[in-house]
Design a protein around this motif. Structure first.
Motif, PDB file in Angstrom:
ATOM      1  N   LYS A 718       9.368   9.798  -2.477  1.00 31.19           N
ATOM      2  CA  LYS A 718       8.177   9.524  -3.124  1.00 31.19           C
ATOM      3  C   LYS A 718       6.853   9.737  -2.135  1.00 31.19           C
ATOM      4  CE  LYS A 718       5.599   6.510  -6.127  1.00 31.19           C
ATOM      5  NZ  LYS A 718       5.567   5.058  -6.871  1.00 31.19           N
ATOM      6  N   LEU A 719       7.064   8.835  -1.239  1.00 28.00           N
ATOM      7  CA  LEU A 719       6.244   8.854   0.040  1.00 28.00           C
ATOM      8  C   LEU A 719       6.016  10.153   0.865  1.00 28.00           C
ATOM      9  CD1 LEU A 719       6.971   5.278   2.136  1.00 28.00           C
ATOM     10  CD2 LEU A 719       5.421   5.864   0.271  1.00 28.00           C
ATOM     11  N   SER A 720       7.105  10.617   0.776  1.00 24.03           N
ATOM     12  CA  SER A 720       6.963  12.250   1.471  1.00 24.03           C
ATOM     13  C   SER A 720       6.177  13.067   0.629  1.00 24.03           C
ATOM     14  CB  SER A 720       8.503  12.727   1.778  1.00 24.03           C
ATOM     15  OG  SER A 720       8.358  14.022   2.278  1.00 24.03           O
ATOM     16  N   ASP A 721       6.598  13.062  -0.749  1.00 20.75           N
ATOM     17  CA  ASP A 721       5.963  13.980  -1.352  1.00 20.75           C
ATOM     18  C   ASP A 721       4.433  13.637  -1.780  1.00 20.75           C
ATOM     19  OD1 ASP A 721       8.411  15.251  -1.594  1.00 20.75           O
ATOM     20  OD2 ASP A 721       8.735  14.275  -3.578  1.00 20.75           O
ATOM     21  N   ASN A 722       3.794  12.514  -1.511  1.00 21.85           N
ATOM     22  CA  ASN A 722       2.583  11.869  -1.786  1.00 21.85           C
ATOM     23  C   ASN A 722       2.008  11.139  -0.631  1.00 21.85           C
ATOM     24  OD1 ASN A 722       2.561  12.224  -4.702  1.00 21.85           O
ATOM     25  ND2 ASN A 722       4.213  11.189  -4.345  1.00 21.85           N
ATOM     26  N   PHE A 723       2.455  11.903   0.783  1.00 22.94           N
ATOM     27  CA  PHE A 723       2.049  11.344   1.847  1.00 22.94           C
ATOM     28  C   PHE A 723       0.545  11.086   2.240  1.00 22.94           C
ATOM     29  CE2 PHE A 723       0.778  10.790   6.453  1.00 22.94           C
ATOM     30  CZ  PHE A 723       1.611  10.041   6.868  1.00 22.94           C
ATOM     31  N   ASP A 724      -0.358  12.186   2.124  1.00 26.69           N
ATOM     32  CA  ASP A 724      -1.578  12.126   2.179  1.00 26.69           C
ATOM     33  C   ASP A 724      -2.326  10.990   1.457  1.00 26.69           C
ATOM     34  OD1 ASP A 724      -1.292  14.023   4.100  1.00 26.69           O
ATOM     35  OD2 ASP A 724      -1.879  15.564   2.530  1.00 26.69           O
ATOM     36  N   ALA A 725      -2.049  10.807  -0.095  1.00 28.49           N
ATOM     37  CA  ALA A 725      -2.538   9.916  -0.909  1.00 28.49           C
ATOM     38  C   ALA A 725      -2.031   8.321  -0.657  1.00 28.49           C
ATOM     39  CB  ALA A 725      -2.287  10.091  -2.244  1.00 28.49           C
ATOM     40  N   GLU A 726      -1.007   8.350   0.087  1.00 31.55           N
ATOM     41  CA  GLU A 726      -0.373   6.961   0.309  1.00 31.55           C
ATOM     42  C   GLU A 726      -0.476   6.563   1.725  1.00 31.55           C
ATOM     43  OE1 GLU A 726       1.356   5.125  -1.502  1.00 31.55           O
ATOM     44  OE2 GLU A 726       1.637   6.072  -3.377  1.00 31.55           O
ATOM     45  N   TYR A 727      -1.167   7.324   2.542  1.00 36.57           N
ATOM     46  CA  TYR A 727      -1.230   7.061   4.110  1.00 36.57           C
ATOM     47  C   TYR A 727      -1.900   5.818   4.384  1.00 36.57           C
ATOM     48  CZ  TYR A 727      -2.677   7.456   8.902  1.00 36.57           C
ATOM     49  OH  TYR A 727      -2.731   6.876  10.272  1.00 36.57           O
ATOM     50  N   ASP A 728      -2.865   5.409   3.746  1.00 39.29           N
ATOM     51  CA  ASP A 728      -3.621   4.337   4.112  1.00 39.29           C
ATOM     52  C   ASP A 728      -2.644   3.245   3.521  1.00 39.29           C
ATOM     53  OD1 ASP A 728      -5.786   5.445   5.153  1.00 39.29           O
ATOM     54  OD2 ASP A 728      -6.927   5.780   3.309  1.00 39.29           O
ATOM     55  N   ASN A 729      -2.149   3.298   2.317  1.00 40.69           N
ATOM     56  CA  ASN A 729      -1.289   2.149   2.037  1.00 40.69           C
ATOM     57  C   ASN A 729      -0.055   1.895   2.824  1.00 40.69           C
ATOM     58  OD1 ASN A 729      -0.166   0.337   0.109  1.00 40.69           O
ATOM     59  ND2 ASN A 729       1.334   1.935  -0.620  1.00 40.69           N
ATOM     60  N   ILE A 730       0.433   3.122   3.248  1.00 41.28           N
ATOM     61  CA  ILE A 730       1.707   2.918   4.287  1.00 41.28           C
ATOM     62  C   ILE A 730       1.191   2.142   5.476  1.00 41.28           C
ATOM     63  CG2 ILE A 730       3.259   4.254   5.656  1.00 41.28           C
ATOM     64  CD1 ILE A 730       3.098   6.498   3.617  1.00 41.28           C
ATOM     65  N   VAL A 731       0.241   2.766   6.113  1.00 38.78           N
ATOM     66  CA  VAL A 731      -0.442   1.902   7.425  1.00 38.78           C
ATOM     67  C   VAL A 731      -0.718   0.483   7.283  1.00 38.78           C
ATOM     68  CG1 VAL A 731      -2.048   1.945   9.231  1.00 38.78           C
ATOM     69  CG2 VAL A 731      -1.096   4.012   8.227  1.00 38.78           C
ATOM     70  N   GLU A 732      -1.069   0.228   6.266  1.00 41.28           N
ATOM     71  CA  GLU A 732      -1.500  -1.329   5.818  1.00 41.28           C
ATOM     72  C   GLU A 732      -0.389  -1.984   5.916  1.00 41.28           C
ATOM     73  OE1 GLU A 732      -1.933  -4.660   3.474  1.00 41.28           O
ATOM     74  OE2 GLU A 732      -1.034  -2.852   2.721  1.00 41.28           O
ATOM     75  N   LYS A 733       0.832  -1.455   5.167  1.00 43.06           N
ATOM     76  CA  LYS A 733       1.969  -2.338   4.789  1.00 43.06           C
ATOM     77  C   LYS A 733       2.796  -2.421   6.274  1.00 43.06           C
ATOM     78  CE  LYS A 733       2.283  -2.679   0.068  1.00 43.06           C
ATOM     79  NZ  LYS A 733       1.066  -1.891  -0.341  1.00 43.06           N
ATOM     80  N   LEU A 734       2.794  -1.048   7.208  1.00 41.80           N
ATOM     81  CA  LEU A 734       3.540  -1.421   8.393  1.00 41.80           C
ATOM     82  C   LEU A 734       2.693  -2.310   9.274  1.00 41.80           C
ATOM     83  CD1 LEU A 734       4.500   2.367   8.924  1.00 41.80           C
ATOM     84  CD2 LEU A 734       5.656   0.649   7.627  1.00 41.80           C
ATOM     85  N   SER A 735       1.618  -2.329   9.223  1.00 39.18           N
ATOM     86  CA  SER A 735       0.495  -3.190  10.176  1.00 39.18           C
ATOM     87  C   SER A 735       1.000  -4.617   9.718  1.00 39.18           C
ATOM     88  CB  SER A 735      -0.907  -2.854   9.634  1.00 39.18           C
ATOM     89  OG  SER A 735      -0.998  -1.725  10.325  1.00 39.18           O
ATOM     90  N   ARG A 736       1.153  -4.885   8.433  1.00 35.74           N
ATOM     91  CA  ARG A 736       1.620  -6.401   8.069  1.00 35.74           C
ATOM     92  C   ARG A 736       2.880  -6.711   8.472  1.00 35.74           C
ATOM     93  NH1 ARG A 736       0.429  -6.154   1.720  1.00 35.74           N
ATOM     94  NH2 ARG A 736       1.741  -8.123   2.004  1.00 35.74           N
ATOM     95  N   ILE A 737       3.788  -5.746   8.411  1.00 40.99           N
ATOM     96  CA  ILE A 737       5.326  -6.146   9.200  1.00 40.99           C
ATOM     97  C   ILE A 737       5.245  -6.340  10.418  1.00 40.99           C
ATOM     98  CG2 ILE A 737       7.555  -5.270   9.223  1.00 40.99           C
ATOM     99  CD1 ILE A 737       7.144  -3.480   6.792  1.00 40.99           C
ATOM    100  N   LYS A 738       4.532  -5.405  10.992  1.00 36.78           N
ATOM    101  CA  LYS A 738       4.351  -5.609  12.623  1.00 36.78           C
ATOM    102  C   LYS A 738       3.568  -7.022  12.872  1.00 36.78           C
ATOM    103  CE  LYS A 738       1.415  -3.330  16.257  1.00 36.78           C
ATOM    104  NZ  LYS A 738       0.327  -2.387  16.449  1.00 36.78           N
ATOM    105  N   SER A 739       2.803  -7.385  12.396  1.00 32.36           N
ATOM    106  CA  SER A 739       1.990  -8.972  12.540  1.00 32.36           C
ATOM    107  C   SER A 739       3.410  -9.900  12.328  1.00 32.36           C
ATOM    108  CB  SER A 739       1.029  -8.981  11.855  1.00 32.36           C
ATOM    109  OG  SER A 739      -0.280  -8.173  12.250  1.00 32.36           O
ATOM    110  N   PHE A 740       3.954  -9.731  11.188  1.00 34.82           N
ATOM    111  CA  PHE A 740       4.986 -10.668  10.756  1.00 34.82           C
ATOM    112  C   PHE A 740       6.031 -10.933  11.809  1.00 34.82           C
ATOM    113  CE2 PHE A 740       9.134 -11.435   8.416  1.00 34.82           C
ATOM    114  CZ  PHE A 740       8.694 -12.555   7.637  1.00 34.82           C
ATOM    115  N   ILE A 741       6.563  -9.855  12.341  1.00 36.75           N
ATOM    116  CA  ILE A 741       7.682 -10.040  13.290  1.00 36.75           C
ATOM    117  C   ILE A 741       7.295 -10.713  14.761  1.00 36.75           C
ATOM    118  CG2 ILE A 741       8.896  -8.207  12.213  1.00 36.75           C
ATOM    119  CD1 ILE A 741       8.547  -6.526  14.532  1.00 36.75           C
ATOM    120  N   LYS A 742       6.062 -10.711  14.944  1.00 43.08           N
ATOM    121  CA  LYS A 742       5.633 -11.327  16.104  1.00 43.08           C
ATOM    122  C   LYS A 742       5.535 -12.709  16.241  1.00 43.08           C
ATOM    123  CE  LYS A 742       2.241  -8.124  17.088  1.00 43.08           C
ATOM    124  NZ  LYS A 742       1.478  -7.404  17.899  1.00 43.08           N
TER     125      LYS A 742
END
Length: 987
Positions: A718-742
């Motif tokens: 689903k992410l692959s097929d709709n990547f452009d529309a989902e990009y900002d959401n993906i980066v926001e989620k990954l950024s939160r995980i990145k902060s969480f593990i530190k």
């Protein structure tokens, strides 16, 4: 090491002549090469200090056609022999041996029978059974039909029902030819070597398997399975005296040396490239858009040309080894396809080849891929190889030569056979460091050394093939119709007498399957006693220090001056909306840039300084409570002592400052992951089915499927097929995980390696932790799974065969029912399930297990021609345990011993670093392991009966099931089912 003069005497006294003795420093072994004077058999003994000892027999077996003759023979010789006239002595071994490895493999030009054990008595038991199997097999027509193929009516006794084909190898290869990756792997060599043995499929093409005759089968064994064509390898620390005595007195002395023609002619060179278009199956409702695979294969060298072989391995790493490699980067950046196929230098047969390809292409991009391959290679030849990249490729080769891998004896075996069976020096690849130095010398002395090899085998080589694999929605249907038509035509030509013969033969086979071995036959099988088994579990000597108030686990195990580090991060308390993004975060950490380095620079650093960086997501219970929720993210790497500081800096960059700012790169990573998963699912169909069936058992299993299972494939698609529309959401989620593990309170370290470097690594760990914050860990109550609800799903894919799975909740490892449940899981594998699903029904495999930490009981089948018939078998397991299982003391003792192989595994450095941290975090202490083992060693039938009544009866009544197969098979199963109906889903 054993005294050399004694080994010489042992050899002479047992009919062997030692022809060569050398010290092999690279693997810390003394090597003895021998010939058995009477039979002509060759033997190599590698005397090492390794506790895991390996014995192997190899035969040159060039396939005469595509009937799978060598493959069927490999299966069949292990189903009864003169001294062990059981229905299946190999299964007898699986039931009662503590072997660390027990299998047989068919290669394109050889067949190998390896086994390994850490128990000396067990080692000699296996050796005898293997030798008897290959030299004196019974190979009756029933065995041939069971493992190869036979005709049978769908309703066994009704000749008016459809005629069909059954057989273990037949169904295995139907599965192989349902999978794009399997089809590609089969077609590559065939396209380059159409006129010799490498143009044949030694595994067998299903349509050709049914042309094999029993007489040809027997004659192949008689000719090729002679000691004059046998290559024995003995590796390890057990005294070799007994092994030589058994081989000589019990087997080899019964044969006289003969000449056997195993020559494989060289393929005549092409005068022009060839192109071949091949269809492959996709689901009926699946789009064909961007589903083409295009693979280019170049004929290369003879494997035993050592310098060229190593040079081509270096060139593979240079061109394709990582994200910054020029050919890999050019292909990915082109957007011609979604991901690379399994590309590189194929060095598993005498006539090698270099393959490069892409999946997920538009069908007309063949010329574009060829242009990229040739343009990149021309650029490298013209401008010269980059010296830093070459240094990294050399480092990778040297690392591989040094590392003690998880299947180390098998790695050594392959290195020996890859030369010995082609009449070259068998010790060549055991002295790998010497030849790497020779290669470096040539590189330094000969101008444009690598460029000339690249030019020779790619740019100036017209002997190459282009394979275009095109998706076909109707492929499976057409193939089934073609097979049905062929069977109907065959049936129409059958006389009433011939139909009756098929019925009688089928009934005879079913009687043969059901026939129990006599006590006399069973008594021939050598067996261990509990007194031969250690009461102590295999131990791992670990020490736990505190670094900045965090555990730093060190494990004492010889690692050959390679250091291993795993950093485990506690994921408890992560926001629920981030859970599905964890696998994407893992990919980003591995494949994106970090800090001041972009992804290309990170890839180059990784290749230059490490033996690789890996990451994983894990979720499991604890020893005392399988419901404990403790998900982990692990980041691991390994490096030589010299390169460890650079490895640690690289890991720190990845943990602290993974970059998410390259949209194109992130998109490519997600697309590649989706493509790899969707094309690999059938190769691991049982695992995917079991994961999906188990997802409602507990929060851990639910999350596991979202990490690596069907739900993960759907999410990333689903992410692959709709990547452009989902990009900002993906980066926001990954950024939160990145902060969480530190958060330093989430970090655990596990280290294996050099003692001096350990101090440096601890200092590094302390500095790393000071850069992280310190927040309290608060676990969450997730909403997505509150209680167990059984489910029945079928995921429809274009598979000719089925992958069936069933699971239900069990108990925690610290309960009294856990040891007998563990034993039941191991017992069913090689008894009831093996006999009913593999032997009778012709599936390639069936398995059952109790997950000690996960708290579930599961069953699964692999490449199975049936669906409901296998579930019916699953549901009969409890009755078998309670009514048919042998319960005398001797039988229970053998079941106990057979179950221990799951626990008694050799521990290699890379395993040790993860085992140590898992034990710590899952509460698996040495004392608990000892207590579990003691209970297992003392299990009675009453314990087994209690576990079956308390766990299995209710478990099967409320089990979850999942099947992966084609839609027609599933719909047919739904019509036949009385137990449940599948909810039909698509990927």
């Amino acid at each position: 090491m054993k005294h050399k003069s004694k080994i010489y005497n042992d050899a002479e006294n047992n009919g062997f002549q030692i022809t060569e003795t050398i010290e092999i420093i690279d693997i810390n072994a003394t090597a003895y090469r021998m010939i058995h004077k009477k039979s002509g058999a060759g033997l190599i003994y590698l005397n090492t200090e390794d506790r895991e000892n390996l014995f192997s027999i190899a035969f040159k077996t060039p396939p005469p056609d595509n009937s799978g003759l060598p493959h069927i023979l490999e299966h069949t010789v292990l189903t009864g022999s003169e001294n062990y006239p059981l229905k299946d002595p190999f299964v007898g071994l699986l039931k009662t041996s503590v072997a660390t490895f027990l299998n047989a493999m068919t290669y394109p030009d050889k067949t190998v029978y390896p086994c390994a054990s850490m128990n000396e008595q067990d080692f000699h038991n296996i050796l005898r059974i293997y030798c008897d199997a290959v030299f004196f097999p019974i190979i009756t027509k029933e065995h041939f039909q069971q493992e190869g193929y036979h005709y049978e009516f769908e309703e066994t006794e009704n000749p008016e029902s459809n005629l069909t084909v059954k057989g273990v190898v037949f169904n295995e290869m139907r599965g192989v030819y349902s999978d794009l990756n399997g089809i590609i792997a089969r077609e590559e060599s065939k396209s380059l070597y159409p006129d010799n043995a490498y143009g044949k499929d030694s595994g067998g093409i299903p349509e050709h398997i049914i042309n094999l005759t029993y007489d040809d089968f027997k004659n192949f064994h008689k000719y090729y399975y002679h000691p004059s064509n046998a290559y024995f390898l003995v590796y390890g620390s057990f005294p070799v005296t007994k092994t030589l005595e058994i081989l000589d007195k019990e087997y080899l002395t019964k044969f006289s040396k003969i000449d056997i023609d195993t020559y494989i002619a060289a393929q005549k060179s092409f005068t022009a490239p060839v192109t071949k278009k091949i269809k492959y199956p996709i689901s009926a409702n699946e789009s064909k858009k961007n589903q083409t695979a295009i693979i280019v294969n170049f004929k290369t060298n003879c494997l035993t040309d050592t310098i060229e072989t190593l040079a081509l391995t270096i060139i593979e790493n240079y061109l394709l080894g990582n994200s910054s490699s020029p050919l890999r980067k050019a292909l990915i950046d082109s957007n011609i396809g979604e991901s690379l196929t399994s590309s590189g230098y194929a060095d598993y047969q005498r006539d090698t080849f270099f393959t490069v390809g892409m999946k997920g292409c538009k069908k007309y991009r063949k010329d574009d891929i060829l242009d990229i391959i040739f343009n990149v290679c021309r650029h490298e030849v013209k401008n010269g190889f980059n010296k830093d990249r070459l240094a990294a490729a050399f480092q990778s080769q040297e690392f591989s030569a040094r590392e003690i891998t998880s299947s180390y004896p098998l790695n050594i075996m392959d290195r020996v056979y890859n030369y010995w069976l082609y009449n070259a020096d068998p010790f060549t690849m055991l002295n790998l460091n010497y030849y790497i130095e020779q290669l470096k010398k040539k590189y330094n002395e000969i101008p444009f050394f690598f460029e000339k090899i690249l030019e020779k085998y790619i740019l100036k080589n017209v002997h190459y093939s282009v394979l275009i694999f095109r998706p076909d929605n109707e492929y499976s249907i057409k193939k089934a119709e073609k097979f049905r038509k062929k069977m109907d035509q065959k049936k129409a030509l059958l006389s009433d007498e011939e139909k009756e013969t098929i019925v009688k033969n089928s009934l005879k086979l079913h009687e043969f399957y059901a026939l129990e071995d006599s006590k006399e036959a069973l008594d021939t099988l050598p067996k261990l006693k509990l007194k031969n088994i250690s009461e102590e579990p295999v131990k791992l000597d670990s020490n736990i220090d505190n670094i900045n108030d965090r555990p730093f686990i060190t494990t004492d195990i010889f690692s050959n001056r390679i250091n291993y580090l795993t950093i485990a991060v506690d994921l408890r308390g992560l926001d629920e909306d981030l859970l599905d993004f964890l696998p994407i975060f893992k990919l980003a950490v591995l494949k994106m840039g970090a800090g001041k380095f972009d992804y290309l620079e990170m890839a180059e650093r990784e290749n230059l300084y490490t033996g690789g960086v890996s990451a994983g997501l894990y979720t499991d219970g604890s020893f005392d409570n399988s419901s404990d929720f403790f998900p982990l993210f692990k980041l691991s790497s390994k490096a030589t002592v010299t390169n460890t500081p650079q490895m640690l800096n690289l890991l720190q960059d990845k943990l602290q400052s993974c970059r998410l700012d390259n949209k194109k790169r992130l998109k490519n990573i997600i697309i590649q992951r989706k493509s790899a998963l969707r094309t690999n699912i059938l190769n691991s169909g049982s695992s995917f089915a079991l994961s999906y069936a188990s997802r409602n058992v507990s929060i851990n299993h639910n999350l596991n499927d979202r990490f690596i299972g069907i739900n993960h494939i759907r999410f990333i698609s689903k992410l692959s097929d709709n990547f452009d529309a989902e990009y900002d959401n993906i980066v926001e989620k990954l950024s939160r995980i990145k902060s969480f593990i530190k958060n330093r309170n989430r970090i655990y370290f596990s280290y294996v390696g050099d003692n001096n470097t350990e101090i440096f690594t601890k200092n590094w760990a302390e500095n790393l932790l000071t850069s992280f914050d310190s927040k309290q860990i608060i676990n969450r109550n997730y909403s997505f799974l509150q209680s167990y609800q059984p489910s029945s799903e079928a995921v429809c894919l274009p598979a000719e065969v089925a992958y069936n799975a069933l699971s239900f909740p069990a108990v925690s490892a610290n309960t009294e029912l856990a040891p007998p449940l563990f034993l039941i899981g191991q017992y069913l594998n090689f008894n009831f399930l093996w006999e009913k699903i593999r032997v009778e029904n012709g599936a390639y495999g069936a398995s059952s297990f109790y997950s000690v930490l996960g708290g579930i009981f599961g069953l699964a089948t692999y490449r199975d021609p049936f669906i409901m018939k296998s579930y019916d078998t699953f549901y009969k397991c409890t009755d078998h345990i309670l009514k048919e299982m042998k319960r005398d003391e001797t039988s229970i003792e053998q079941i106990i011993i057979g179950s221990l192989k799951k626990l008694d595994k050799p521990i290699r450095p890379e395993n040790a670093v993860n085992i140590a941290v898992n034990k710590y975090l899952r509460g698996v202490t040495d004392q608990k392991r000892y207590e579990f083992r003691q209970k297992l060693l003392n299990v009675s039938y009453k314990d087994i009966e209690n576990a079956a009544q308390e766990i299995l009866i209710n478990g099967f009544k409320n089990a979850s099931v999942c099947t992966i197969s084609n839609q027609t098979n599933v719909q047919t199963a739904n019509k036949k089912s009385t137990e449940f109906k599948f909810n039909i889903e698509f990927l």
